[in-house]
Write a protein that holds these residues in place. Structure first.
Motif, PDB file in Angstrom:
ATOM      1  N   LYS A  36     -14.680  -4.534  -7.189  1.00  0.00           N
ATOM      2  CA  LYS A  36     -14.070  -3.705  -6.148  1.00  0.00           C
ATOM      3  C   LYS A  36     -14.172  -2.212  -6.464  1.00  0.00           C
ATOM      4  O   LYS A  36     -14.097  -1.380  -5.566  1.00  0.00           O
ATOM      5  CB  LYS A  36     -12.608  -4.086  -5.936  1.00  0.00           C
ATOM      6  N   GLU A  37     -14.358  -1.872  -7.755  1.00  0.00           N
ATOM      7  CA  GLU A  37     -14.480  -0.459  -8.127  1.00  0.00           C
ATOM      8  C   GLU A  37     -15.697   0.189  -7.460  1.00  0.00           C
ATOM      9  O   GLU A  37     -15.670   1.384  -7.147  1.00  0.00           O
ATOM     10  CB  GLU A  37     -14.593  -0.317  -9.646  1.00  0.00           C
ATOM     11  N   LEU A  38     -16.752  -0.586  -7.255  1.00  0.00           N
ATOM     12  CA  LEU A  38     -17.939  -0.041  -6.598  1.00  0.00           C
ATOM     13  C   LEU A  38     -17.597   0.447  -5.198  1.00  0.00           C
ATOM     14  O   LEU A  38     -18.000   1.540  -4.786  1.00  0.00           O
ATOM     15  CB  LEU A  38     -19.036  -1.103  -6.536  1.00  0.00           C
ATOM     16  N   ALA A  39     -16.848  -0.354  -4.450  1.00  0.00           N
ATOM     17  CA  ALA A  39     -16.457   0.010  -3.091  1.00  0.00           C
ATOM     18  C   ALA A  39     -15.464   1.167  -3.099  1.00  0.00           C
ATOM     19  O   ALA A  39     -15.565   2.096  -2.280  1.00  0.00           O
ATOM     20  CB  ALA A  39     -15.858  -1.196  -2.374  1.00  0.00           C
ATOM     21  N   GLU A 167     -21.220 -10.843 -11.207  1.00  0.00           N
ATOM     22  CA  GLU A 167     -20.981 -10.493  -9.802  1.00  0.00           C
ATOM     23  C   GLU A 167     -21.055  -8.993  -9.558  1.00  0.00           C
ATOM     24  O   GLU A 167     -21.386  -8.560  -8.454  1.00  0.00           O
ATOM     25  CB  GLU A 167     -19.631 -11.032  -9.325  1.00  0.00           C
ATOM     26  N   ILE A 168     -20.775  -8.181 -10.557  1.00  0.00           N
ATOM     27  CA  ILE A 168     -20.883  -6.730 -10.386  1.00  0.00           C
ATOM     28  C   ILE A 168     -22.344  -6.336 -10.171  1.00  0.00           C
ATOM     29  O   ILE A 168     -22.660  -5.502  -9.327  1.00  0.00           O
ATOM     30  CB  ILE A 168     -20.289  -5.992 -11.601  1.00  0.00           C
ATOM     31  N   GLN A 169     -23.239  -6.970 -10.928  1.00  0.00           N
ATOM     32  CA  GLN A 169     -24.660  -6.668 -10.787  1.00  0.00           C
ATOM     33  C   GLN A 169     -25.240  -7.214  -9.483  1.00  0.00           C
ATOM     34  O   GLN A 169     -26.256  -6.719  -8.997  1.00  0.00           O
ATOM     35  CB  GLN A 169     -25.434  -7.232 -11.980  1.00  0.00           C
ATOM     36  N   GLN A 170     -24.593  -8.213  -8.915  1.00  0.00           N
ATOM     37  CA  GLN A 170     -25.057  -8.789  -7.657  1.00  0.00           C
ATOM     38  C   GLN A 170     -24.845  -7.841  -6.479  1.00  0.00           C
ATOM     39  O   GLN A 170     -25.491  -7.989  -5.437  1.00  0.00           O
ATOM     40  CB  GLN A 170     -24.315 -10.099  -7.372  1.00  0.00           C
ATOM     41  N   VAL A 180     -14.701  -3.135   0.979  1.00  0.00           N
ATOM     42  CA  VAL A 180     -14.283  -1.880   1.617  1.00  0.00           C
ATOM     43  C   VAL A 180     -13.179  -2.147   2.628  1.00  0.00           C
ATOM     44  O   VAL A 180     -12.200  -1.382   2.735  1.00  0.00           O
ATOM     45  CB  VAL A 180     -15.476  -1.187   2.298  1.00  0.00           C
ATOM     46  N   GLU A 181     -13.288  -3.239   3.382  1.00  0.00           N
ATOM     47  CA  GLU A 181     -12.298  -3.564   4.413  1.00  0.00           C
ATOM     48  C   GLU A 181     -10.894  -3.719   3.833  1.00  0.00           C
ATOM     49  O   GLU A 181      -9.894  -3.439   4.501  1.00  0.00           O
ATOM     50  CB  GLU A 181     -12.714  -4.840   5.144  1.00  0.00           C
ATOM     51  N   LYS A 182     -10.799  -4.146   2.585  1.00  0.00           N
ATOM     52  CA  LYS A 182      -9.496  -4.381   1.952  1.00  0.00           C
ATOM     53  C   LYS A 182      -8.876  -3.115   1.366  1.00  0.00           C
ATOM     54  O   LYS A 182      -7.700  -3.118   0.977  1.00  0.00           O
ATOM     55  CB  LYS A 182      -9.645  -5.418   0.837  1.00  0.00           C
ATOM     56  N   LEU A 183      -9.639  -2.038   1.292  1.00  0.00           N
ATOM     57  CA  LEU A 183      -9.165  -0.854   0.579  1.00  0.00           C
ATOM     58  C   LEU A 183      -8.095  -0.107   1.350  1.00  0.00           C
ATOM     59  O   LEU A 183      -8.156   0.056   2.569  1.00  0.00           O
ATOM     60  CB  LEU A 183     -10.338   0.091   0.301  1.00  0.00           C
ATOM     61  N   ALA A 191      -8.392   5.400  -7.657  1.00  0.00           N
ATOM     62  CA  ALA A 191      -9.768   5.551  -8.142  1.00  0.00           C
ATOM     63  C   ALA A 191     -10.098   7.020  -8.373  1.00  0.00           C
ATOM     64  O   ALA A 191     -10.817   7.363  -9.329  1.00  0.00           O
ATOM     65  CB  ALA A 191     -10.748   4.932  -7.133  1.00  0.00           C
ATOM     66  N   TYR A 192      -9.573   7.890  -7.513  1.00  0.00           N
ATOM     67  CA  TYR A 192      -9.800   9.329  -7.664  1.00  0.00           C
ATOM     68  C   TYR A 192      -9.202   9.849  -8.976  1.00  0.00           C
ATOM     69  O   TYR A 192      -9.855  10.600  -9.718  1.00  0.00           O
ATOM     70  CB  TYR A 192      -9.200  10.076  -6.478  1.00  0.00           C
TER      71      TYR A 192
END
Length: 420
Positions: A36-39, A167-170, A180-183, A191-192
């Motif tokens: 989720k960190e990617l999103a 899964e992170i690499q996927q 993103v929808e859950k954020l 995260a900032y």
């Protein structure tokens, strides 16, 4: 020149009189531990690019850039193996080309300081602006969902899911739409704060600049000392004992057939340059076997190419074909790989591909962005290679070196999108 501004924050200065502009990258670098960190970070980059406390709208930012003689600014996210990078980039015309010799460097640094350290916050709790946040969240979701309409990109994404165990690499560097929808605003604000206080930071500047002046002016940015974990940037995984395959049926005029191979060659390692030449010979250029044989001679593909990611030791072949030709195309591709393993190619073809790589490399020396990206890679890996060293290393690659790399290539996954 590389200078530590504070612990965990480095300033990389690439002086050059070659360009009429100065270009700056500020990269926040994190070893991603949760998908989720990617999103979160991709949405954060989008939000910070769009507004700040003193420039609350895109129009305000555009007006400020115009006042700086048409400076160009943007944010992006990128992936290097286990790392995700949030990049802020700006380029502006050199002060000496302006009538009044204005000090644009100070003005540009103040602008970056405003964007990065003073984001738009509202209300008693000083949260991100909900309207701007929601708009950027929806824009990000729309973009991610639109990837399915780009069938070549969609097939590549599906192949990535098959190949990687992690899964992170996927997931692409900008995350997935469902994440993103859950954020929430709270998620992205957290995260900032993590980005600002704990990310490794690499600042790059290229242009006709004075080193002492650059150091003094960048020192005004309020970076805090941070402790950086030295997690490996390179991602590796064990070889699969069986090839994973998947076929998705969808009516397309041009079916997509992609293959993922494991190629355990380390970035800037002993076989790095041989891997570059191998990829060029295999499918990485118009002189490659995939292009000249599979596409041109046999007319079995609308396009056929390969790409090697040394930070994830992944070699990908992408083709656009007729659905009924899938088995024949796969057989042809593997035949070209076998030719390289056996050294069944002319010395002239080897030299042509090496010269092609050299010409491409030399042409990129005229690009300021390429200069910054080379410096960024050197900063991330701790390996600095001069132009002369790169050319010598590439030129010294032999047929035996290419054969050795080819023998390391192992097919791991295939993906087909289309219908009969």
């Amino acid at each position: 020149m590389r200078i530590e501004l504070v612990k965990g924050v480095n300033l990389n200065i690439i002086p050059s009189k070659q360009f009429k502009t100065t270009r700056i990258f500020i990269s926040f670098i994190k070893n991603i531990e949760l998908k989720k960190e990617l999103a979160e970070r991709a949405l954060l980059a989008n939000y910070l690019e769009m507004c700040s406390q003193n420039y609350p709208t895109q129009i305000d930012i555009a007006r400020k850039l115009s006042q700086m003689y048409g400076a160009s600014f943007g944010s992006s996210v990128d992936r290097r193996g286990n790392y995700q990078l949030i990049n802020f980039s700006i380029d502006y015309i050199e002060s000496k080309y302006l009538a009044g010799n204005e000090d644009l460097l100070s003005e540009v640094i103040e602008f970056l300081k405003e964007i990065i350290f003073n984001p738009l916050r509202v209300g008693e709790n000083k949260n991100f602006d909900e309207e701007t946040f929601t708009r950027q969240k929806n824009n990000t979701i729309t973009y991610l969902k639109s990837i399915k309409e780009d069938k070549q990109a969609y097939a590549a994404a599906k192949l990535r899911k098959l190949y990687f165990d992690n899964e992170i690499q996927q997931v692409p560097s900008f995350g997935e739409s469902e994440d993103v929808e859950k954020l929430t605003i709270s998620d992205v604000m957290d995260a900032y704060q993590k980005m600002l206080n704990t990310d490794r930071v690499e600042v790059m500047i290229s242009g006709d600049v004075n080193t002492d002046e650059v150091v003094n002016k960048f020192s005004v940015l309020p970076f805090k000392v941070r402790n950086i974990s030295r997690a490996s940037m390179s991602y590796t995984q064990e070889i699969k004992q069986e090839i994973v395959t998947q076929i998705d049926e969808e009516p397309l005029s041009q079916s997509k057939f992609d293959m993922a191979f494991r190629l355990p060659v380390v970035y800037r390692g002993d076989l790095h340059y041989a891997a570059l030449v191998f990829n060029s010979l295999f499918g990485g250029s118009a002189l490659s076997l995939l292009f000249t044989v599979v596409r041109e001679k046999m007319s079995m593909a609308y396009y056929a190419n390969s790409n090697f990611d040394p930070f994830r030791q992944l070699l990908v072949v992408q083709t656009g074909i007729s659905y009924t030709n899938k088995d024949k195309v796969q057989e042809l591709i593997l035949e070209q790989l076998e030719r390289l393993r056996k050294g069944d190619f002319e010395d002239e073809l080897l030299e042509q591909n090496k010269n092609n790589l050299i010409s491409s490399y030399i042409s990129r020396l005229d690009s300021q962005t390429s200069a910054l990206l080379r410096a960024q890679s050197a900063a991330l890996t701790g390996i600095n290679v001069t132009v002369e060293e790169w050319l010598d290393n590439l030129q010294s690659v032999t047929k035996d070196d290419v054969m050795k790399v080819a023998k390391m290539v192992e097919l791991q996954a295939t993906y087909m999108l289309g219908t009969n």
